[in-house]
Design a protein around this motif. Structure first.
Motif, PDB file in Angstrom:
ATOM      1  N   THR A   1       0.971  -1.225   0.141  1.00 16.81           N
ATOM      2  CA  THR A   1       0.097   0.001  -0.053  1.00 16.81           C
ATOM      3  C   THR A   1       0.869   1.426  -0.111  1.00 16.81           C
ATOM      4  O   THR A   1       0.656   2.080  -0.687  1.00 16.81           O
ATOM      5  CB  THR A   1      -0.907  -0.027   1.026  1.00 16.81           C
ATOM      6  OG1 THR A   1      -1.691  -1.299   1.106  1.00 16.81           O
ATOM      7  CG2 THR A   1      -1.683   1.206   1.233  1.00 16.81           C
ATOM      8  N   MET A   2       2.046   1.209   0.763  1.00 17.24           N
ATOM      9  CA  MET A   2       2.946   2.253   0.894  1.00 17.24           C
ATOM     10  C   MET A   2       3.433   2.647  -0.538  1.00 17.24           C
ATOM     11  O   MET A   2       3.561   3.654  -0.930  1.00 17.24           O
ATOM     12  CB  MET A   2       3.984   2.110   1.934  1.00 17.24           C
ATOM     13  CG  MET A   2       3.455   1.976   3.262  1.00 17.24           C
ATOM     14  SD  MET A   2       4.680   1.450   4.469  1.00 17.24           S
ATOM     15  CE  MET A   2       5.995   2.827   4.146  1.00 17.24           C
ATOM     16  N   LEU A   3       3.821   1.574  -1.223  1.00 18.18           N
ATOM     17  CA  LEU A   3       4.574   1.709  -2.502  1.00 18.18           C
ATOM     18  C   LEU A   3       3.427   2.052  -3.700  1.00 18.18           C
ATOM     19  O   LEU A   3       3.550   2.908  -4.439  1.00 18.18           O
ATOM     20  CB  LEU A   3       5.179   0.396  -3.070  1.00 18.18           C
ATOM     21  CG  LEU A   3       6.371  -0.034  -2.262  1.00 18.18           C
ATOM     22  CD1 LEU A   3       6.998  -1.387  -2.446  1.00 18.18           C
ATOM     23  CD2 LEU A   3       7.525   1.028  -2.516  1.00 18.18           C
ATOM     24  N   SER A   4       2.346   1.623  -3.631  1.00 18.56           N
ATOM     25  CA  SER A   4       1.396   1.603  -4.821  1.00 18.56           C
ATOM     26  C   SER A   4       0.693   3.037  -4.693  1.00 18.56           C
ATOM     27  O   SER A   4       0.337   3.795  -5.498  1.00 18.56           O
ATOM     28  CB  SER A   4       0.230   0.689  -4.781  1.00 18.56           C
ATOM     29  OG  SER A   4      -0.465   0.600  -3.688  1.00 18.56           O
ATOM     30  N   ASP A   5       0.364   3.440  -3.259  1.00 15.25           N
ATOM     31  CA  ASP A   5      -0.144   4.711  -3.033  1.00 15.25           C
ATOM     32  C   ASP A   5       0.741   5.703  -2.753  1.00 15.25           C
ATOM     33  O   ASP A   5       0.228   7.130  -2.287  1.00 15.25           O
ATOM     34  CB  ASP A   5      -1.173   4.481  -2.016  1.00 15.25           C
ATOM     35  CG  ASP A   5      -2.424   3.634  -2.300  1.00 15.25           C
ATOM     36  OD1 ASP A   5      -2.452   3.146  -3.433  1.00 15.25           O
ATOM     37  OD2 ASP A   5      -3.426   3.225  -1.469  1.00 15.25           O
ATOM     38  N   SER A   6       1.791   5.751  -2.751  1.00 17.05           N
ATOM     39  CA  SER A   6       3.014   6.461  -2.147  1.00 17.05           C
ATOM     40  C   SER A   6       2.440   7.411  -0.877  1.00 17.05           C
ATOM     41  O   SER A   6       2.453   8.611  -0.754  1.00 17.05           O
ATOM     42  CB  SER A   6       3.314   7.827  -3.258  1.00 17.05           C
ATOM     43  OG  SER A   6       3.561   7.032  -4.463  1.00 17.05           O
ATOM     44  N   CYS A   7       2.322   6.497   0.097  1.00 14.84           N
ATOM     45  CA  CYS A   7       1.957   6.993   1.389  1.00 14.84           C
ATOM     46  C   CYS A   7       2.782   6.379   2.413  1.00 14.84           C
ATOM     47  O   CYS A   7       3.559   5.701   2.435  1.00 14.84           O
ATOM     48  CB  CYS A   7       0.270   6.583   1.510  1.00 14.84           C
ATOM     49  SG  CYS A   7      -0.069   5.005   1.824  1.00 14.84           S
ATOM     50  N   SER A   8       2.438   7.139   3.706  1.00 18.37           N
ATOM     51  CA  SER A   8       3.126   6.803   4.930  1.00 18.37           C
ATOM     52  C   SER A   8       2.642   5.522   5.771  1.00 18.37           C
ATOM     53  O   SER A   8       1.745   4.799   5.114  1.00 18.37           O
ATOM     54  CB  SER A   8       3.278   7.917   6.214  1.00 18.37           C
ATOM     55  OG  SER A   8       1.863   7.994   6.603  1.00 18.37           O
ATOM     56  N   VAL A   9       3.394   4.848   6.393  1.00 15.72           N
ATOM     57  CA  VAL A   9       3.149   4.000   7.244  1.00 15.72           C
ATOM     58  C   VAL A   9       1.694   4.071   7.552  1.00 15.72           C
ATOM     59  O   VAL A   9       0.773   3.147   7.736  1.00 15.72           O
ATOM     60  CB  VAL A   9       4.045   3.315   8.552  1.00 15.72           C
ATOM     61  CG1 VAL A   9       3.657   2.144   9.106  1.00 15.72           C
ATOM     62  CG2 VAL A   9       5.372   3.166   7.604  1.00 15.72           C
ATOM     63  N   ASP A  10       1.770   4.898   8.391  1.00 11.54           N
ATOM     64  CA  ASP A  10       0.348   5.446   9.111  1.00 11.54           C
ATOM     65  C   ASP A  10      -0.739   5.357   8.171  1.00 11.54           C
ATOM     66  O   ASP A  10      -2.134   4.995   8.432  1.00 11.54           O
ATOM     67  CB  ASP A  10       0.464   6.625   9.956  1.00 11.54           C
ATOM     68  CG  ASP A  10       1.213   6.643  11.352  1.00 11.54           C
ATOM     69  OD1 ASP A  10       1.130   5.590  11.868  1.00 11.54           O
ATOM     70  OD2 ASP A  10       2.028   7.396  11.479  1.00 11.54           O
ATOM     71  N   GLN A  11      -0.629   6.252   7.040  1.00 12.99           N
ATOM     72  CA  GLN A  11      -1.582   6.349   6.198  1.00 12.99           C
ATOM     73  C   GLN A  11      -2.067   4.917   5.621  1.00 12.99           C
ATOM     74  O   GLN A  11      -3.502   4.607   5.357  1.00 12.99           O
ATOM     75  CB  GLN A  11      -1.293   7.049   4.874  1.00 12.99           C
ATOM     76  CG  GLN A  11      -1.212   8.626   5.407  1.00 12.99           C
ATOM     77  CD  GLN A  11      -0.615   9.616   4.160  1.00 12.99           C
ATOM     78  OE1 GLN A  11       0.314   9.137   3.667  1.00 12.99           O
ATOM     79  NE2 GLN A  11      -0.688  10.562   4.291  1.00 12.99           N
ATOM     80  N   ALA A  12      -1.189   4.060   5.444  1.00 10.47           N
ATOM     81  CA  ALA A  12      -1.016   2.906   4.776  1.00 10.47           C
ATOM     82  C   ALA A  12      -2.149   1.868   5.704  1.00 10.47           C
ATOM     83  O   ALA A  12      -3.213   1.222   5.689  1.00 10.47           O
ATOM     84  CB  ALA A  12       0.017   2.050   4.335  1.00 10.47           C
TER      85      ALA A  12
END
Length: 77
Positions: free
Chosen positions: A44-55
């Motif tokens: 999720t972090m890689l595909s959505d370019s988001c932080s750990v918390d956001q994932a």
């Protein structure tokens, strides 16, 4: 050891083995779930370019489990 004592002894051994097997299966299942969750977080972090918390929020991981998974992720690095 008489026959009755032997039966009690064997029943105790069998109960212990069954209990140990059940505990081992439960631990293995929990570990597998944690490993899969870590993979989901990373993906999720890689595909959505988001932080750990956001994932974790996107994956609906309960907030009380966030630190547990952050710690596991930190150990992998």
């Amino acid at each position: 050891m008489d026959n009755f004592s032997k039966q009690i002894y064997e029943a105790g051994i069998n109960d212990g083995r069954a209990e140990g097997k059940a505990e081992g299966l439960a631990e293995g299942k929990a570990e597998g779930i944690s490993e899969a969750t870590i993979r989901f977080i990373k993906n999720t972090m890689l595909s959505d370019s988001c932080s750990v918390d956001q994932a974790m929020v996107k994956l609906h991981i309960p907030p009380e489990e966030h630190q547990y998974f952050k710690d596991l992720l930190a150990k992998e690095q």
